[in-house]
Scaffold this motif. Structure first.
Motif, PDB file in Angstrom:
ATOM      1  N   SER A  52     -18.850  32.879 -45.200  1.00  0.00           N
ATOM      2  CA  SER A  52     -19.468  31.666 -45.730  1.00  0.00           C
ATOM      3  C   SER A  52     -18.712  31.203 -46.960  1.00  0.00           C
ATOM      4  O   SER A  52     -18.591  31.945 -47.937  1.00  0.00           O
ATOM      5  CB  SER A  52     -20.943  31.948 -46.075  1.00  0.00           C
ATOM      6  N   PHE A  53     -18.188  29.966 -46.923  1.00  0.00           N
ATOM      7  CA  PHE A  53     -17.513  29.378 -48.072  1.00  0.00           C
ATOM      8  C   PHE A  53     -18.391  28.254 -48.611  1.00  0.00           C
ATOM      9  O   PHE A  53     -18.508  27.202 -47.992  1.00  0.00           O
ATOM     10  CB  PHE A  53     -16.145  28.812 -47.685  1.00  0.00           C
ATOM     11  N   GLY A  54     -18.993  28.468 -49.752  1.00  0.00           N
ATOM     12  CA  GLY A  54     -19.878  27.461 -50.327  1.00  0.00           C
ATOM     13  C   GLY A  54     -20.827  28.108 -51.310  1.00  0.00           C
ATOM     14  O   GLY A  54     -20.508  29.128 -51.922  1.00  0.00           O
ATOM     15  N   LYS A 101     -18.514  26.665 -43.722  1.00  0.00           N
ATOM     16  CA  LYS A 101     -18.134  26.224 -45.061  1.00  0.00           C
ATOM     17  C   LYS A 101     -18.747  24.881 -45.413  1.00  0.00           C
ATOM     18  O   LYS A 101     -19.007  24.044 -44.554  1.00  0.00           O
ATOM     19  CB  LYS A 101     -16.615  26.166 -45.203  1.00  0.00           C
ATOM     20  N   ASN A 102     -18.982  24.720 -46.700  1.00  0.00           N
ATOM     21  CA  ASN A 102     -19.462  23.454 -47.231  1.00  0.00           C
ATOM     22  C   ASN A 102     -18.398  22.386 -47.044  1.00  0.00           C
ATOM     23  O   ASN A 102     -17.201  22.652 -47.228  1.00  0.00           O
ATOM     24  CB  ASN A 102     -19.787  23.637 -48.725  1.00  0.00           C
ATOM     25  N   LYS A 103     -18.799  21.180 -46.692  1.00  0.00           N
ATOM     26  CA  LYS A 103     -17.826  20.112 -46.408  1.00  0.00           C
ATOM     27  C   LYS A 103     -17.049  19.680 -47.647  1.00  0.00           C
ATOM     28  O   LYS A 103     -16.026  19.009 -47.543  1.00  0.00           O
ATOM     29  CB  LYS A 103     -18.520  18.908 -45.780  1.00  0.00           C
ATOM     30  N   ILE A 126     -16.583  31.197 -39.269  1.00  0.00           N
ATOM     31  CA  ILE A 126     -16.474  30.632 -40.608  1.00  0.00           C
ATOM     32  C   ILE A 126     -17.414  29.442 -40.749  1.00  0.00           C
ATOM     33  O   ILE A 126     -17.410  28.528 -39.918  1.00  0.00           O
ATOM     34  CB  ILE A 126     -15.023  30.210 -40.920  1.00  0.00           C
ATOM     35  N   PRO A 170     -13.506  33.093 -54.792  1.00  0.00           N
ATOM     36  CA  PRO A 170     -12.506  32.800 -53.750  1.00  0.00           C
ATOM     37  C   PRO A 170     -11.268  33.683 -53.842  1.00  0.00           C
ATOM     38  O   PRO A 170     -10.742  34.139 -52.825  1.00  0.00           O
ATOM     39  CB  PRO A 170     -12.152  31.327 -54.009  1.00  0.00           C
ATOM     40  N   GLU A 216      -9.900  22.989 -49.638  1.00  0.00           N
ATOM     41  CA  GLU A 216      -9.182  23.802 -48.662  1.00  0.00           C
ATOM     42  C   GLU A 216      -8.054  24.625 -49.291  1.00  0.00           C
ATOM     43  O   GLU A 216      -7.739  25.713 -48.829  1.00  0.00           O
ATOM     44  CB  GLU A 216      -8.621  22.921 -47.538  1.00  0.00           C
ATOM     45  N   VAL A 272     -15.777  21.858 -49.831  1.00  0.00           N
ATOM     46  CA  VAL A 272     -14.902  22.951 -50.246  1.00  0.00           C
ATOM     47  C   VAL A 272     -13.453  22.470 -50.324  1.00  0.00           C
ATOM     48  O   VAL A 272     -12.969  21.760 -49.442  1.00  0.00           O
ATOM     49  CB  VAL A 272     -15.015  24.133 -49.253  1.00  0.00           C
ATOM     50  N   LEU A 330      -8.628  28.197 -50.056  1.00  0.00           N
ATOM     51  CA  LEU A 330      -8.793  29.120 -48.932  1.00  0.00           C
ATOM     52  C   LEU A 330      -7.458  29.540 -48.322  1.00  0.00           C
ATOM     53  O   LEU A 330      -7.443  30.325 -47.373  1.00  0.00           O
ATOM     54  CB  LEU A 330      -9.660  28.466 -47.847  1.00  0.00           C
ATOM     55  N   THR A 341     -25.075  27.001 -48.215  1.00  0.00           N
ATOM     56  CA  THR A 341     -24.225  27.351 -47.075  1.00  0.00           C
ATOM     57  C   THR A 341     -24.663  28.682 -46.476  1.00  0.00           C
ATOM     58  O   THR A 341     -24.610  28.877 -45.256  1.00  0.00           O
ATOM     59  CB  THR A 341     -22.752  27.422 -47.509  1.00  0.00           C
TER      60      THR A 341
END
Length: 279
Positions: free
Chosen positions: A61-63, A26-28, A24, A98, A32, A30, A35, A67
């Motif tokens: 990838s979360f962003g 992810k952008n800092k 995983i 998401p 939480e 994001v 998710l 990202t």
């Protein structure tokens, strides 16, 4: 007799791409809480998050697209797809919302999706190899720096001599990034091509050009104040010396991005660039 729908048939629901371990990224920034559903699904299905991508079956990838650039570099170590969940702003590549992340993971396991392959730019800099998913940028230093002179060659044949703030060399994927902002053309990602876009050139006749991706590009950089830099995807930067060797070619390496079955590149452009809408 009751009919069996396609979605309920054993063949349609068969697991083809079993996912047990994920990397995983992810952008800092994001949130939480967005998710939570995905992490609950992972726990329920005994999917483990791993640190080393070499142990993973899939990258999530979360962003935004930035990202994905980080995630794409991980696929150089292991050729596995990226499930790109858009939690950024524009998101040309990250199109999965998401709330649809779990559904898309299940569809990937059943091969009910499209695998979109995007080419890297392979860059040789002083005998070291780097990969860019978006672009290579040769640019002058600070605001007070003089314009730089960049000679661009294709298979040792001179393309042009640019006197400008810099030159952007973009993949088809990168054609909708910095290159587009600088006036470059949009290049369909299925094309084996590279775009060369001068950045604020002194001459109005210095225009963007699209060249064959198989051609080996090379660059000679001249400056008055020894203040020019090589930037790779905005994450790696090198101070260029006159003796430095810089070459680039569209790579055979590809990053694989999971998309919905009805994914449409032109629809993405219309949506993100607001084509056809009144300003």
């Amino acid at each position: 007799m009751e009919k069996t729908s396609k979605n309920s048939s054993p063949e349609y629901n068969k697991i083809l791409n079993k996912v047990k371990k994920v990397k995983i990224i992810k952008n800092k920034f994001v949130k939480e809480e967005l998710l939570t559903e995905f992490y609950i699904y992972m726990k329920k299905n005994k999917i483990i998050e791993v640190v080393d991508v070499k142990n993973a079956d899939l990258i999530v990838s979360f962003g935004g697209d930035g990202t994905i650039l980080i995630a794409a570099k991980e696929t150089i170590k292991k050729d596995i797809p990226i499930l790109a969940v858009n939690m950024g702003t524009v998101g040309y590549m990250a199109e999965i919302k998401p709330e649809n992340a779990v559904e898309m993971l299940e569809k990937y396991e059943r091969s009910q999706c499209i695998i979109d392959e995007r080419a890297f730019l392979e860059i040789e800099y002083n005998d070291n190899i780097f990969y860019a998913l978006n672009e290579l940028l040769i640019i002058k230093g600070g605001l007070v720096s003089h314009l730089i002179n960049v000679e661009v060659y294709s298979n040792s044949i001179l393309v042009n001599k640019y006197r400008a703030d810099g030159v952007i060399v973009a993949t088809p994927t990168g054609s909708t990034a910095y290159s587009l902002s600088a006036g470059g053309s949009i290049v369909h990602p299925s094309l084996n091509a590279v775009s060369i876009t001068p950045l604020l050139p002194q001459s109005l006749t210095a225009r963007p050009i699209i060249v064959d991706g198989k051609d080996k590009l090379s660059f000679k950089v001249y400056t008055r104040d020894n203040d020019a830099h090589l930037n790779i995807d905005g994450s790696q930067c090198f101070h260029i010396k006159p003796s430095d060797k810089i070459n680039a070619v569209l790579s055979q390496k590809r990053v694989k991005i999971i998309r919905t079955e009805n994914s449409d590149y032109y629809n993405i452009l219309r949506e993100k660039l607001k084509w056809g809408k009144t300003l």
